[in-house]
Design a protein around this motif. Structure first.
Motif, mmCIF file in Angstrom:
data_model
loop_
_atom_site.group_PDB
_atom_site.id
_atom_site.type_symbol
_atom_site.label_atom_id
_atom_site.label_comp_id
_atom_site.label_asym_id
_atom_site.label_seq_id
_atom_site.Cartn_x
_atom_site.Cartn_y
_atom_site.Cartn_z
ATOM 1 N N UNK A 120 -11.306 8.805 -11.670
ATOM 2 C CA UNK A 120 -11.282 7.374 -11.965
ATOM 3 C C UNK A 120 -10.313 6.660 -11.030
ATOM 4 N N UNK A 121 -10.525 5.366 -10.869
ATOM 5 C CA UNK A 121 -9.599 4.556 -10.099
ATOM 6 C C UNK A 121 -8.338 4.287 -10.915
ATOM 7 N N UNK A 122 -7.206 4.228 -10.249
ATOM 8 C CA UNK A 122 -5.948 3.926 -10.926
ATOM 9 C C UNK A 122 -5.085 3.066 -10.016
ATOM 10 N N UNK A 123 -4.166 2.323 -10.629
ATOM 11 C CA UNK A 123 -3.270 1.444 -9.880
ATOM 12 C C UNK A 123 -2.044 2.226 -9.429
ATOM 13 N N UNK A 124 -1.724 2.109 -8.164
ATOM 14 C CA UNK A 124 -0.479 2.661 -7.634
ATOM 15 C C UNK A 124 0.664 1.750 -8.061
ATOM 16 N N UNK A 125 1.557 2.254 -8.890
ATOM 17 C CA UNK A 125 2.622 1.427 -9.457
ATOM 18 C C UNK A 125 3.853 1.338 -8.558
ATOM 19 N N UNK A 126 3.833 2.035 -7.442
ATOM 20 C CA UNK A 126 4.987 1.998 -6.554
ATOM 21 C C UNK A 126 5.005 0.722 -5.719
ATOM 22 N N UNK A 127 6.145 0.452 -5.104
ATOM 23 C CA UNK A 127 6.276 -0.707 -4.233
ATOM 24 C C UNK A 127 5.298 -0.584 -3.066
ATOM 25 N N UNK A 128 4.668 -1.685 -2.707
ATOM 26 C CA UNK A 128 3.685 -1.685 -1.626
ATOM 27 C C UNK A 128 3.921 -2.922 -0.776
ATOM 28 N N UNK A 129 4.459 -2.701 0.421
ATOM 29 C CA UNK A 129 4.925 -3.792 1.274
ATOM 30 C C UNK A 129 4.002 -3.965 2.467
ATOM 31 N N UNK A 130 3.646 -5.220 2.756
ATOM 32 C CA UNK A 130 2.786 -5.502 3.902
ATOM 33 C C UNK A 130 3.391 -6.621 4.751
ATOM 34 N N UNK A 131 2.892 -6.732 5.959
ATOM 35 C CA UNK A 131 3.226 -7.847 6.833
ATOM 36 C C UNK A 131 2.028 -8.104 7.739
ATOM 37 N N UNK A 132 2.106 -9.154 8.525
ATOM 38 C CA UNK A 132 1.031 -9.486 9.447
ATOM 39 C C UNK A 132 1.110 -8.616 10.698
ATOM 40 N N UNK A 133 -0.060 -8.341 11.280
ATOM 41 C CA UNK A 133 -0.120 -7.675 12.579
ATOM 42 C C UNK A 133 -0.650 -8.687 13.580
ATOM 43 N N UNK A 134 0.128 -8.968 14.615
ATOM 44 C CA UNK A 134 -0.199 -10.068 15.522
ATOM 45 C C UNK A 134 -0.382 -9.643 16.984
#
Length: 279
Positions: A120-134
């Motif tokens: 089944x699908x589940x939510x990753x509860x850990x911190x998930x950090x993103x930024x832009x790629x330019x």
């Protein structure tokens, strides 16, 4: 004869010398999730692959039906005893001959599979950090909406994310608007509006994207929109999340200094699993 890693050998010892997918990126692919010997969202995957082949002028074999597509993938997963929970990739490439101009539009395909832990699908509860790629940009064209083996933007952006301790990057199109993440489509919740970029902006026409749009439209008090998202819009969002068929839904917890909730993503994921279980 060819020179392979410093050794002069027969060209028959290396199949890549005649593979147009390797030589020119002349290939398309689909990645699917297998659960209990069934391909999730089979019809959507099959028709997207057929559409991709038509777009790049590949000849579709008469026997390449949806049933054949399913049989070929599932038979490999069963042979490896991983059909309960697995991911599979089918790569279709144009057959050897020619340079930029192919001598034939006939195709061959390669299927690979590997097991995955969670059914089944589940939510990753850990911190998930993103930024832009330019460094590079996605072009607003039909080719950007299909899965081809030319993924250099995703590769260089993945390296950038790793070097900067990011979990993912958001890609921009040539109008400097947000298109997608490295491995999936991006959604933004602001108030009661759920927004994802339109395919015409250059994003992948994702199979999970389609499922999420359909599920979200069944929720009360939620307006679902396919609209352009600017980098400035991200700072005003309540939630951001990424979708693909392998992970399901991945909430973004932080973009630059802005932190996000994940309540709506959890709600959607529950409905997604309910839909899969019913089918």
């Amino acid at each position: 004869m060819i020179n392979f890693n410093g050794s002069i050998v027969s060209d028959s010892t290396n199949v890549l010398t005649h593979n147009r997918g390797f030589l020119y990126g002349d290939a398309v692919f689909e990645t699917v999730k297998i659960v209990n010997s069934k391909i999730l969202f089979l019809e959507d995957h099959y028709f997207r692959l057929m559409s991709s082949m038509r777009i790049v002028r590949m000849e579709i074999p008469m026997n390449f039906t949806m049933e054949y597509f399913e049989e070929q993938i599932i038979s490999l997963a069963k042979a490896k005893n991983i059909a309960d929970s697995a991911r599979a990739r089918i790569t279709v490439y144009r057959n050897n001959g020619g340079y930029y101009l192919p001598k034939t539009n006939t195709v061959s395909f390669l299927i690979t599979t590997e097991s995955i832990e969670e059914v089944s699908y589940s939510i990753n509860q850990e911190e998930y950090i993103v930024d832009l790629y330019t460094d590079f940009y996605v072009t607003k064209q039909l080719l950007s909406s299909i899965k081809t083996t030319n993924k250099l933007i995703n590769i260089t952006a993945s390296i950038y994310a790793s070097e900067n301790d990011l979990d993912n990057c958001l890609l921009l199109n040539d109008s400097k608007n947000v298109v997608e993440a490295l491995q999936g489509n991006v959604f933004m919740l602001k108030g009661n509006k759920l927004v994802t970029p339109p395919v015409s902006d250059g994003c992948l026409n994702g199979v999970m994207r389609k499922q999420i749009l359909s599920l979200a439209k069944t929720l009360e008090n939620i307006e679902v929109l396919e609209e352009t998202i600017s980098p400035f819009d991200l700072q005003k969002a309540d939630e951001l999340f990424i979708t693909n068929v392998i992970k399901g839904i991945q909430p973004i917890t932080k973009y630059r200094k802005k932190e996000f909730m994940k309540d709506f993503a959890n709600q959607l994921l529950q409905k997604l699993n309910q839909t899969i279980n019913r089918n």
